[in-house]
Design a protein around this motif. Structure first.
Motif, PDB file in Angstrom:
ATOM      1  N   PHE A 156       0.890  -1.165   0.000  1.00  0.00           N
ATOM      2  CA  PHE A 156       0.000   0.000   0.000  1.00  0.00           C
ATOM      3  C   PHE A 156       0.926   1.213   0.000  1.00  0.00           C
ATOM      4  CE2 PHE A 156      -2.403   2.983   3.017  1.00  0.00           C
ATOM      5  CZ  PHE A 156      -3.035   3.633   1.980  1.00  0.00           C
ATOM      6  N   LEU A 157       1.016   1.874  -1.169  1.00  0.00           N
ATOM      7  CA  LEU A 157       1.980   2.967  -1.334  1.00  0.00           C
ATOM      8  C   LEU A 157       1.259   4.249  -1.747  1.00  0.00           C
ATOM      9  CD1 LEU A 157       4.753   0.935  -3.181  1.00  0.00           C
ATOM     10  CD2 LEU A 157       4.839   1.788  -0.828  1.00  0.00           C
ATOM     11  N   PHE A 158       1.808   5.393  -1.330  1.00  0.00           N
ATOM     12  CA  PHE A 158       1.078   6.666  -1.469  1.00  0.00           C
ATOM     13  C   PHE A 158       2.053   7.845  -1.516  1.00  0.00           C
ATOM     14  CE2 PHE A 158       1.070   4.562   2.645  1.00  0.00           C
ATOM     15  CZ  PHE A 158       1.978   5.369   3.336  1.00  0.00           C
ATOM     16  N   GLU A 159       3.183   7.661  -2.229  1.00  0.00           N
ATOM     17  CA  GLU A 159       4.204   8.706  -2.208  1.00  0.00           C
ATOM     18  C   GLU A 159       3.672  10.058  -2.682  1.00  0.00           C
ATOM     19  OE1 GLU A 159       7.419   8.588  -0.891  1.00  0.00           O
ATOM     20  OE2 GLU A 159       6.974  10.702  -1.150  1.00  0.00           O
ATOM     21  N   GLY A 160       2.740  10.049  -3.632  1.00  0.00           N
ATOM     22  CA  GLY A 160       2.249  11.299  -4.209  1.00  0.00           C
ATOM     23  C   GLY A 160       1.356  12.118  -3.296  1.00  0.00           C
ATOM     24  N   VAL A 161       1.073  11.608  -2.121  1.00  0.00           N
ATOM     25  CA  VAL A 161       0.122  12.275  -1.233  1.00  0.00           C
ATOM     26  C   VAL A 161       0.701  13.577  -0.643  1.00  0.00           C
ATOM     27  CG1 VAL A 161      -0.819  11.953   1.097  1.00  0.00           C
ATOM     28  CG2 VAL A 161      -1.299  10.279  -0.675  1.00  0.00           C
ATOM     29  N   VAL A 162       1.994  13.600  -0.400  1.00  0.00           N
ATOM     30  CA  VAL A 162       2.633  14.818   0.136  1.00  0.00           C
ATOM     31  C   VAL A 162       3.805  15.190  -0.774  1.00  0.00           C
ATOM     32  CG1 VAL A 162       3.865  15.844   2.088  1.00  0.00           C
ATOM     33  CG2 VAL A 162       1.986  14.251   2.508  1.00  0.00           C
ATOM     34  N   MET A 163       3.838  16.433  -1.236  1.00  0.00           N
ATOM     35  CA  MET A 163       4.915  16.966  -2.076  1.00  0.00           C
ATOM     36  C   MET A 163       5.108  16.160  -3.364  1.00  0.00           C
ATOM     37  SD  MET A 163       7.495  19.005   0.332  1.00  0.00           S
ATOM     38  CE  MET A 163       8.745  17.839   0.564  1.00  0.00           C
ATOM     39  N   ASP A 164       4.024  15.712  -3.941  1.00  0.00           N
ATOM     40  CA  ASP A 164       4.024  15.068  -5.260  1.00  0.00           C
ATOM     41  C   ASP A 164       5.101  13.988  -5.361  1.00  0.00           C
ATOM     42  OD1 ASP A 164       1.991  16.872  -5.863  1.00  0.00           O
ATOM     43  OD2 ASP A 164       3.358  18.350  -6.685  1.00  0.00           O
ATOM     44  N   GLY A 165       6.011  14.168  -6.338  1.00  0.00           N
ATOM     45  CA  GLY A 165       6.996  13.109  -6.595  1.00  0.00           C
ATOM     46  C   GLY A 165       8.251  13.189  -5.754  1.00  0.00           C
ATOM     47  N   VAL A 166       8.412  14.282  -4.999  1.00  0.00           N
ATOM     48  CA  VAL A 166       9.605  14.384  -4.152  1.00  0.00           C
ATOM     49  C   VAL A 166       9.465  13.376  -3.013  1.00  0.00           C
ATOM     50  CG1 VAL A 166      10.850  15.883  -2.545  1.00  0.00           C
ATOM     51  CG2 VAL A 166      10.068  16.773  -4.731  1.00  0.00           C
TER      52      VAL A 166
END
Ligand SMILES: NC(=O)c1ccc[n+]([C@@H]2O[C@H](COP(=O)([O-])OP(=O)(O)OC[C@H]3O[C@@H](n4cnc5c(N)ncnc54)[C@H](OP(=O)(O)O)[C@@H]3O)[C@@H](O)[C@H]2O)c1
Length: 351
Positions: A156-166
């Motif tokens: 369950f991954l959600f990197e884009g949730v805060v500061m987009d791709g950074v």
């Protein structure tokens, strides 16, 4: 290795992700031995499409952008009749491939994270991995969803949730093992930062907001940005993941910005200060989102336009700052791509 994907939500982010996937096709094959096939797409008002043999996502994006319905798309090969987004997830779950990924990019629902939360739960329970840019699931139900993922052996991954791709979550998880985060403080909403920057320069509130809407950066309902809900959802997500918060956005002490903040922003600028919408939290205390007048030597005061930054206080590395000077749809789409590669890299080999 073949990955079958279902795109649940096919708006600004979903379509940009589909195009990025197409643009990077050769590199994904060459460097990661990864071939991606989108077997289903679900939207709310623009129809659904599903085929076990894959869907032409570029054609689908052009059709949606022209105002058409995905129901009019002629999918390759074995078309499947689907009525709901859950049907598309269930069809993906039947795929015999080893990598089944639901890419969830539906609209943020700040009341209860629906239907994104049910989409993610359904996907994980069915043994599919999930990559999402939607803040709702992690902001409302992180512990529960991680528990389901652990049981099913899925991501369950959600990197884009805060500061987009950074990288924020991936950075902490993959490069800061055993480091304990004690608190965070940051500017995490681009739309309000752009508006505040414009207001302090004497520009117009409505024009600044319209610019963010035109670029697809503002939420579909921009009151979620200016009322502080987007920042509260991000603060809840950060708190849940980094501080073991176990909270929802409704637990965040939240104040947004309005026309009166413009007067304050201009007065603050005349004193050499800056007003910024700051999200912060410590361990065992609830997050706060509010406009704050910052002195010029505060790192967050230097953030202009759509720039974001997050300051993490840690027990081992002292103060770590992650900052993002640019943003936009490609950055968010990249976050989903990087999540996809996290999943791919966890499965070495060719199958
Ligand atoms: N835009 C950004 O820069 C950005 C950055 C980071 C995170 N995000 C997050 O990414 C997500 C997507 O943003 P976006 O800008 O792409 O939004 P968007 O353009 O409004 O697209 C949302 C998509 O979700 C679909 N949808 C909504 N409800 C649905 C449902 N019940 N079932 C199936 N599909 C449904 C919509 O379908 P219809 O169009 O047919 O209604 C549309 O395809 C949001 O959660 C947002 O908070 C966005």
């Amino acid at each position: 290795m073949l990955a079958d994907l279902a795109l649940i939500g096919f708006g600004n982010v979903g379509r940009r992700f589909a195009r990025l996937l197409s643009e990077r096709r050769e590199r994904l094959a060459r460097e990661y031995n990864l071939t991606c096939r989108v077997v289903g797409i679900a939207t709310r008002r623009h129809g659904l499409v599903c085929s076990a043999d894959g869907v032409d996502t570029i054609e689908a994006a052009e059709l949606v952008e022209a105002g058409g319905s995905l129901a009019d798309l002629r999918p390759r090969g074995r078309a499947v009749d689907v009525k709901t987004s859950y049907d598309v997830i269930d069809e993906l779950a039947k795929s015999p491939t080893h990598l089944r990924v639901v890419v969830e990019t539906t609209t943020l629902d700040i009341a209860a994270a629906q239907p994104a939360l049910d989409h993610v739960r359904r996907a994980l329970e069915a043994g599919c991995h999930v990559a999402t840019a939607n803040k709702g699931p992690v902001a409302f139900a992180y512990r529960e969803l991680m528990a389901v993922a652990a049981t099913r052996g899925t991501w369950f991954l959600f990197e884009g949730v805060v500061m987009d791709g950074v990288p924020v979550f991936n950075l902490v998880r993959d490069t800061m093992p055993t480091v304990r985060i004690e608190s965070f403080r940051g500017v995490v909403n681009s739309t309000t930062n752009h508006i505040l920057t414009a207001l302090e320069a004497g520009d117009d509130y409505g024009t600044a907001l319209a610019q963010m809407q035109a670029q697809g950066i503002a939420e579909a309902d921009p009151s979620l940005d200016v009322d502080g809900w987007d920042a509260a959802a991000k603060a809840a997500a950060l708190s849940n993941v980094l501080l073991d918060g176990g909270i929802t956005p409704h637990d965040v002490d939240r104040t947004g910005i309005g026309l009166e903040t413009g007067v304050w922003a201009r007065e603050a600028a005349s004193r050499g200060n800056r007003v910024r919408l700051v999200a912060s939290a410590r361990r065992s205390s609830l997050p706060v989102v509010a406009p704050v007048e910052l002195p010029p030597d505060d790192l967050l005061a230097g953030l202009r336009g759509i720039a974001n930054a997050l300051v993490l206080d840690t027990d081992t590395l002292g103060r770590v700052v992650i900052s993002q000077l640019d943003g936009g749809l490609t950055h968010t789409a990249y976050a989903l791509l990087s999540d996809l590669l996290t999943i791919r890299k966890s499965r070495p080999g060719n199958r």
